[in-house]
Design a protein around this motif. Sequence first.
Motif, PDB file in Angstrom:
ATOM      1  N   ASP A 255      28.862  90.338-105.893  1.00 37.30           N
ATOM      2  CA  ASP A 255      27.472  90.095-106.259  1.00 37.30           C
ATOM      3  C   ASP A 255      27.484  88.981-107.294  1.00 37.30           C
ATOM      4  N   GLY A 256      27.461  87.724-106.806  1.00 39.57           N
ATOM      5  CA  GLY A 256      27.649  86.592-107.697  1.00 39.57           C
ATOM      6  C   GLY A 256      29.088  86.574-108.180  1.00 39.57           C
ATOM      7  N   THR A 257      29.276  86.655-109.488  1.00 42.56           N
ATOM      8  CA  THR A 257      30.621  86.674-110.048  1.00 42.56           C
ATOM      9  C   THR A 257      31.118  88.097-110.268  1.00 42.56           C
ATOM     10  N   ARG A 258      30.310  89.084-109.908  1.00 41.05           N
ATOM     11  CA  ARG A 258      30.662  90.486-110.139  1.00 41.05           C
ATOM     12  C   ARG A 258      31.328  91.095-108.913  1.00 41.05           C
ATOM     13  N   LEU A 259      32.189  92.068-109.161  1.00 43.67           N
ATOM     14  CA  LEU A 259      32.687  92.940-108.101  1.00 43.67           C
ATOM     15  C   LEU A 259      31.988  94.271-108.304  1.00 43.67           C
ATOM     16  N   ARG A 260      31.146  94.642-107.368  1.00 48.63           N
ATOM     17  CA  ARG A 260      30.326  95.842-107.541  1.00 48.63           C
ATOM     18  C   ARG A 260      30.691  96.890-106.502  1.00 48.63           C
ATOM     19  N   VAL A 261      30.724  98.139-106.929  1.00 50.99           N
ATOM     20  CA  VAL A 261      31.007  99.254-106.038  1.00 50.99           C
ATOM     21  C   VAL A 261      29.707  99.756-105.442  1.00 50.99           C
ATOM     22  N   VAL A 262      29.701  99.949-104.132  1.00 44.73           N
ATOM     23  CA  VAL A 262      28.537 100.540-103.473  1.00 44.73           C
ATOM     24  C   VAL A 262      28.976 101.829-102.789  1.00 44.73           C
ATOM     25  N   MET A 263      28.084 102.802-102.821  1.00 47.38           N
ATOM     26  CA  MET A 263      28.395 104.126-102.315  1.00 47.38           C
ATOM     27  C   MET A 263      27.637 104.382-101.017  1.00 47.38           C
ATOM     28  N   PRO A 264      28.086 105.353-100.227  1.00 46.15           N
ATOM     29  CA  PRO A 264      27.315 105.738 -99.041  1.00 46.15           C
ATOM     30  C   PRO A 264      25.879 106.052 -99.452  1.00 46.15           C
ATOM     31  N   GLY A 265      24.935 105.517 -98.680  1.00 45.91           N
ATOM     32  CA  GLY A 265      23.525 105.688 -99.015  1.00 45.91           C
ATOM     33  C   GLY A 265      22.915 104.449 -99.632  1.00 45.91           C
ATOM     34  N   ASP A 266      23.742 103.587-100.226  1.00 53.43           N
ATOM     35  CA  ASP A 266      23.261 102.315-100.768  1.00 53.43           C
ATOM     36  C   ASP A 266      22.983 101.379 -99.596  1.00 53.43           C
ATOM     37  N   PRO A 267      21.851 100.652 -99.609  1.00 51.62           N
ATOM     38  CA  PRO A 267      21.541  99.731 -98.508  1.00 51.62           C
ATOM     39  C   PRO A 267      22.641  98.704 -98.249  1.00 51.62           C
ATOM     40  N   ALA A 268      23.383  98.346 -99.304  1.00 46.67           N
ATOM     41  CA  ALA A 268      24.441  97.339 -99.135  1.00 46.67           C
ATOM     42  C   ALA A 268      25.689  97.920 -98.494  1.00 46.67           C
ATOM     43  N   TYR A 269      25.787  99.238 -98.415  1.00 43.01           N
ATOM     44  CA  TYR A 269      27.008  99.864 -97.919  1.00 43.01           C
ATOM     45  C   TYR A 269      27.284  99.502 -96.462  1.00 43.01           C
ATOM     46  N   ALA A 270      26.261  99.520 -95.631  1.00 43.67           N
ATOM     47  CA  ALA A 270      26.446  99.293 -94.199  1.00 43.67           C
ATOM     48  C   ALA A 270      26.869  97.866 -93.885  1.00 43.67           C
ATOM     49  N   THR A 271      26.534  96.925 -94.764  1.00 46.44           N
ATOM     50  CA  THR A 271      26.840  95.524 -94.479  1.00 46.44           C
ATOM     51  C   THR A 271      28.074  95.022 -95.214  1.00 46.44           C
ATOM     52  N   ALA A 272      28.688  95.890 -96.056  1.00 44.19           N
ATOM     53  CA  ALA A 272      29.874  95.458 -96.776  1.00 44.19           C
ATOM     54  C   ALA A 272      31.026  95.212 -95.803  1.00 44.19           C
ATOM     55  N   ALA A 273      31.730  94.120 -96.006  1.00 40.42           N
ATOM     56  CA  ALA A 273      32.791  93.731 -95.073  1.00 40.42           C
ATOM     57  C   ALA A 273      34.121  94.373 -95.442  1.00 40.42           C
ATOM     58  N   ASN A 274      35.090  94.185 -94.532  1.00 39.00           N
ATOM     59  CA  ASN A 274      36.478  94.592 -94.774  1.00 39.00           C
ATOM     60  C   ASN A 274      36.627  96.068 -95.092  1.00 39.00           C
ATOM     61  N   HIS A 275      35.871  96.870 -94.417  1.00 35.23           N
ATOM     62  CA  HIS A 275      35.937  98.307 -94.688  1.00 35.23           C
ATOM     63  C   HIS A 275      36.445  99.038 -93.451  1.00 35.23           C
ATOM     64  N   LEU A 276      37.313  99.986 -93.679  1.00 32.86           N
ATOM     65  CA  LEU A 276      37.803 100.838 -92.607  1.00 32.86           C
ATOM     66  C   LEU A 276      37.885 102.248 -93.142  1.00 32.86           C
ATOM     67  N   ASP A 277      37.165 103.186 -92.547  1.00 33.76           N
ATOM     68  CA  ASP A 277      37.205 104.565 -93.030  1.00 33.76           C
ATOM     69  C   ASP A 277      38.636 105.085 -93.002  1.00 33.76           C
TER      70      ASP A 277
END
Length: 287
Positions: A255-277
């Motif tokens: 998020d800009g210069t930040r590394l932010r953690v998003v959790m299940p339920g956050d709108p950004a969670y579904a679009t976050a890349a490089n994720h494998l359950d």
Amino acid sequence: MPEELDLPADFLPAELPDPPVVPKDAATVMLVRDAAPGLEVFLLRRVVGMAFAGGMTVFPGGGVDRRDADATVAWHGPGPDWWAGRFGCAPALARALVCAAVRETFEESGVLLAGPDADSVVSDARPFHDARQELVDRKLSFAQFLADNRLVLRADLLRPWSNWVTPAEEPRRYDTRFFLAAMPVGQRADGATTEAADVAWQLPADAIDEWKQGRRGLLPPTWTVLAELHEHGSVAAAMAAERTIDKIIPKVIRDGTRLRVVMPGDPAYATAANHLDARPDDRLEHR
């Protein structure tokens, strides 16, 4: 999860692992005790420069050793089948997780959740100092340590709390089961481990306040568990809490210069890349 809970700038490697690393099974224990102000929890600040979570404040814990699955361990309390149901894994892995939780707590804090029989706990773990170091050095298995000293693992002193998996972007990943345990009467938690720069008993709210002031580093699972423990005013209340345990797999976004953690339920969670359950297998041969 507070937005200001950013990850360190160097949390991610320059090149992300592809495919993501299979998480290593791990266990961690929140040791709690009653104090005049309320429930306190035992915390370790990891040595800066460690490969994983260097400088961060954590609970005692670590990875599962293959030998933790030894079925000869003398055991009292809920059996592996019960723990498997709570953590959603195979009984063999559940046994290893409980043994790892007790072993790692002993190695990193000197607190031993075991006793001569099903109705007692050692009142002073210091006589086992030499064996503690042999466990750390992997010269001795936990099963052999218990057998040599005629001790019974007290699984009934543990409570399942939560299950967090390191984000897929990390090169070192852990599928960590969190346990809760009351500090045994007569024993003393110490900082006699090379992995800790310092240790402390703190109210969960005070640890979070120190994080807000920039005096403690907290990763999302630790911050969340501290916030949960803050809701319980005593050890008895925390130990009696009914917990629903789901596997929580955060994602990391830029998020800009930040590394932010998003959790299940956050709108950004579904679009976050490089994720494998995390793969729901229990094959100890991969650990």
